[in-house]
Design a protein around this motif. Sequence first.
Motif, PDB file in Angstrom:
ATOM      1  N   ARG A  99       0.834  -1.204   0.000  1.00 31.07           N
ATOM      2  CA  ARG A  99       0.000   0.000   0.000  1.00 31.07           C
ATOM      3  C   ARG A  99       0.866   1.250   0.000  1.00 31.07           C
ATOM      4  NH1 ARG A  99      -3.293  -3.074   3.788  1.00 31.07           N
ATOM      5  NH2 ARG A  99      -5.251  -3.648   2.783  1.00 31.07           N
ATOM      6  N   SER A 100       2.119   1.089   0.341  1.00 36.25           N
ATOM      7  CA  SER A 100       3.031   2.225   0.431  1.00 36.25           C
ATOM      8  C   SER A 100       3.950   2.285  -0.777  1.00 36.25           C
ATOM      9  CB  SER A 100       3.861   2.123   1.713  1.00 36.25           C
ATOM     10  OG  SER A 100       4.539   0.884   1.735  1.00 36.25           O
ATOM     11  N   SER A 101       4.728   3.372  -0.860  1.00 40.59           N
ATOM     12  CA  SER A 101       5.608   3.557  -2.011  1.00 40.59           C
ATOM     13  C   SER A 101       6.910   2.773  -1.888  1.00 40.59           C
ATOM     14  CB  SER A 101       5.910   5.039  -2.188  1.00 40.59           C
ATOM     15  OG  SER A 101       6.553   5.550  -1.027  1.00 40.59           O
ATOM     16  N   TYR A 102       7.228   2.313  -0.675  1.00 38.65           N
ATOM     17  CA  TYR A 102       8.408   1.477  -0.465  1.00 38.65           C
ATOM     18  C   TYR A 102       8.118   0.509   0.668  1.00 38.65           C
ATOM     19  CZ  TYR A 102      13.069  -0.175   0.687  1.00 38.65           C
ATOM     20  OH  TYR A 102      14.156  -0.972   0.938  1.00 38.65           O
ATOM     21  N   CYS A 103       8.594  -0.691   0.533  1.00 39.08           N
ATOM     22  CA  CYS A 103       8.362  -1.706   1.557  1.00 39.08           C
ATOM     23  C   CYS A 103       9.463  -2.737   1.492  1.00 39.08           C
ATOM     24  CB  CYS A 103       6.999  -2.356   1.330  1.00 39.08           C
ATOM     25  SG  CYS A 103       6.617  -3.647   2.491  1.00 39.08           S
ATOM     26  N   ALA A 104      10.030  -3.075   2.652  1.00 36.55           N
ATOM     27  CA  ALA A 104      11.113  -4.054   2.681  1.00 36.55           C
ATOM     28  C   ALA A 104      10.871  -5.139   3.716  1.00 36.55           C
ATOM     29  CB  ALA A 104      12.442  -3.358   2.939  1.00 36.55           C
ATOM     30  N   ASN A 105       9.626  -5.349   4.058  1.00 39.90           N
ATOM     31  CA  ASN A 105       9.287  -6.491   4.901  1.00 39.90           C
ATOM     32  C   ASN A 105       7.914  -7.000   4.510  1.00 39.90           C
ATOM     33  OD1 ASN A 105       7.103  -5.476   6.894  1.00 39.90           O
ATOM     34  ND2 ASN A 105       8.635  -3.841   6.858  1.00 39.90           N
ATOM     35  N   SER A 106       7.616  -8.210   4.903  1.00 45.18           N
ATOM     36  CA  SER A 106       6.393  -8.867   4.443  1.00 45.18           C
ATOM     37  C   SER A 106       5.125  -8.183   4.915  1.00 45.18           C
ATOM     38  CB  SER A 106       6.386 -10.320   4.921  1.00 45.18           C
ATOM     39  OG  SER A 106       7.489 -11.018   4.444  1.00 45.18           O
ATOM     40  N   ASP A 107       5.207  -7.498   6.043  1.00 46.10           N
ATOM     41  CA  ASP A 107       3.995  -7.006   6.699  1.00 46.10           C
ATOM     42  C   ASP A 107       3.241  -5.953   5.902  1.00 46.10           C
ATOM     43  OD1 ASP A 107       5.472  -7.200  10.028  1.00 46.10           O
ATOM     44  OD2 ASP A 107       4.570  -8.719   8.714  1.00 46.10           O
ATOM     45  N   CYS A 108       3.943  -5.202   5.058  1.00 42.87           N
ATOM     46  CA  CYS A 108       3.273  -4.086   4.381  1.00 42.87           C
ATOM     47  C   CYS A 108       2.783  -4.425   2.980  1.00 42.87           C
ATOM     48  CB  CYS A 108       4.154  -2.843   4.357  1.00 42.87           C
ATOM     49  SG  CYS A 108       5.870  -3.139   3.923  1.00 42.87           S
ATOM     50  N   PHE A 109       2.878  -5.675   2.580  1.00 49.45           N
ATOM     51  CA  PHE A 109       2.350  -6.060   1.277  1.00 49.45           C
ATOM     52  C   PHE A 109       0.899  -6.502   1.436  1.00 49.45           C
ATOM     53  CE2 PHE A 109       5.817  -5.597  -1.573  1.00 49.45           C
ATOM     54  CZ  PHE A 109       6.939  -5.630  -0.755  1.00 49.45           C
ATOM     55  N   ALA A 110       0.048  -5.981   0.548  1.00 46.43           N
ATOM     56  CA  ALA A 110      -1.383  -6.194   0.712  1.00 46.43           C
ATOM     57  C   ALA A 110      -2.047  -6.882  -0.473  1.00 46.43           C
ATOM     58  CB  ALA A 110      -2.075  -4.852   0.955  1.00 46.43           C
ATOM     59  N   TYR A 111      -1.442  -6.806  -1.636  1.00 46.87           N
ATOM     60  CA  TYR A 111      -2.058  -7.350  -2.848  1.00 46.87           C
ATOM     61  C   TYR A 111      -1.146  -8.456  -3.382  1.00 46.87           C
ATOM     62  CZ  TYR A 111      -4.172  -2.770  -2.308  1.00 46.87           C
ATOM     63  OH  TYR A 111      -4.782  -1.665  -1.789  1.00 46.87           O
ATOM     64  N   TRP A 112      -1.712  -9.652  -3.495  1.00 50.36           N
ATOM     65  CA  TRP A 112      -0.896 -10.812  -3.811  1.00 50.36           C
ATOM     66  C   TRP A 112      -1.314 -11.412  -5.143  1.00 50.36           C
ATOM     67  CZ3 TRP A 112       3.018 -11.785  -0.440  1.00 50.36           C
ATOM     68  CH2 TRP A 112       2.940 -11.142   0.801  1.00 50.36           C
ATOM     69  N   GLY A 113      -0.302 -11.832  -5.902  1.00 52.32           N
ATOM     70  CA  GLY A 113      -0.585 -12.467  -7.179  1.00 52.32           C
ATOM     71  C   GLY A 113      -0.358 -13.969  -7.103  1.00 52.32           C
ATOM     72  N   GLN A 114      -0.691 -14.643  -8.191  1.00 51.37           N
ATOM     73  CA  GLN A 114      -0.422 -16.075  -8.298  1.00 51.37           C
ATOM     74  C   GLN A 114       1.066 -16.278  -8.567  1.00 51.37           C
ATOM     75  OE1 GLN A 114      -2.803 -18.489  -7.863  1.00 51.37           O
ATOM     76  NE2 GLN A 114      -4.089 -16.753  -7.276  1.00 51.37           N
ATOM     77  N   GLY A 115       1.558 -17.422  -8.235  1.00 52.00           N
ATOM     78  CA  GLY A 115       2.978 -17.675  -8.356  1.00 52.00           C
ATOM     79  C   GLY A 115       3.371 -18.360  -9.649  1.00 52.00           C
ATOM     80  N   THR A 116       4.693 -18.447  -9.830  1.00 46.98           N
ATOM     81  CA  THR A 116       5.265 -19.172 -10.949  1.00 46.98           C
ATOM     82  C   THR A 116       6.403 -20.029 -10.397  1.00 46.98           C
ATOM     83  OG1 THR A 116       6.205 -18.938 -13.175  1.00 46.98           O
ATOM     84  CG2 THR A 116       6.833 -17.266 -11.572  1.00 46.98           C
ATOM     85  N   GLN A 117       6.449 -21.277 -10.817  1.00 44.17           N
ATOM     86  CA  GLN A 117       7.408 -22.211 -10.256  1.00 44.17           C
ATOM     87  C   GLN A 117       8.766 -22.082 -10.939  1.00 44.17           C
ATOM     88  OE1 GLN A 117       7.098 -24.234  -7.619  1.00 44.17           O
ATOM     89  NE2 GLN A 117       9.186 -25.044  -7.869  1.00 44.17           N
ATOM     90  N   VAL A 118       9.797 -22.034 -10.115  1.00 41.15           N
ATOM     91  CA  VAL A 118      11.176 -22.035 -10.602  1.00 41.15           C
ATOM     92  C   VAL A 118      11.851 -23.277 -10.036  1.00 41.15           C
ATOM     93  CG1 VAL A 118      13.415 -20.887 -10.501  1.00 41.15           C
ATOM     94  CG2 VAL A 118      11.330 -19.534 -10.806  1.00 41.15           C
ATOM     95  N   THR A 119      12.399 -24.085 -10.931  1.00 39.24           N
ATOM     96  CA  THR A 119      13.093 -25.292 -10.509  1.00 39.24           C
ATOM     97  C   THR A 119      14.506 -25.262 -11.075  1.00 39.24           C
ATOM     98  OG1 THR A 119      11.025 -26.549 -10.488  1.00 39.24           O
ATOM     99  CG2 THR A 119      13.082 -27.808 -10.517  1.00 39.24           C
ATOM    100  N   VAL A 120      15.479 -25.372 -10.188  1.00 37.07           N
ATOM    101  CA  VAL A 120      16.882 -25.339 -10.592  1.00 37.07           C
ATOM    102  C   VAL A 120      17.467 -26.727 -10.381  1.00 37.07           C
ATOM    103  CG1 VAL A 120      19.121 -24.232 -10.269  1.00 37.07           C
ATOM    104  CG2 VAL A 120      17.018 -22.926  -9.870  1.00 37.07           C
ATOM    105  N   SER A 121      17.926 -27.314 -11.462  1.00 34.43           N
ATOM    106  CA  SER A 121      18.489 -28.658 -11.376  1.00 34.43           C
ATOM    107  C   SER A 121      20.007 -28.581 -11.205  1.00 34.43           C
ATOM    108  CB  SER A 121      18.152 -29.456 -12.629  1.00 34.43           C
ATOM    109  OG  SER A 121      18.734 -28.853 -13.764  1.00 34.43           O
ATOM    110  N   SER A 122      20.521 -29.454 -10.376  1.00 35.52           N
ATOM    111  CA  SER A 122      21.972 -29.424 -10.102  1.00 35.52           C
ATOM    112  C   SER A 122      22.708 -30.424 -10.974  1.00 35.52           C
ATOM    113  CB  SER A 122      22.228 -29.715  -8.629  1.00 35.52           C
ATOM    114  OG  SER A 122      21.639 -30.942  -8.273  1.00 35.52           O
TER     115      SER A 122
END
Length: 122
Positions: A99-122
């Motif tokens: 909701r703010s113009s800058y945020c660096a912790n989880s608490d201030c995020f309010a709008y969430w999107g769907q995710g995308t999977q990243v898989t890194v093979s070794s």
Amino acid sequence: VQLQASGGGLVQAGGSLRLACSDSRRTFNNNAVGWFRRVPGKERELVASISWRSDRIYYSDSVQGRFIITRDSARSTVYLEMNSLKSEDTANYYCAAARSSYCANSDCFAYWGQGTQVTVSS
């Protein structure tokens, strides 16, 4: 704000991927945007965030120096360029807007999107 993450996939260790977070309603240009990741059984981690003017950026220690977050306000899109990927980067990645113009912790995020999977093979 309606967010959608894309760009995930399968990549070998040491490789790169670029994720994109777009706002279909084009309303998040005044909001901070962050990229999170989650692995089953572990806590959600904020890996990077960017202020609305791109003048303040946060990276977690785990990705500092390897990931780059940028935003294109004309396209209402925030990118996460992931380089030198490691197997421990494997996770579901999703973006969120604050909701703010800058945020660096989880608490201030309010709008969430769907995710995308990243898989890194070794």
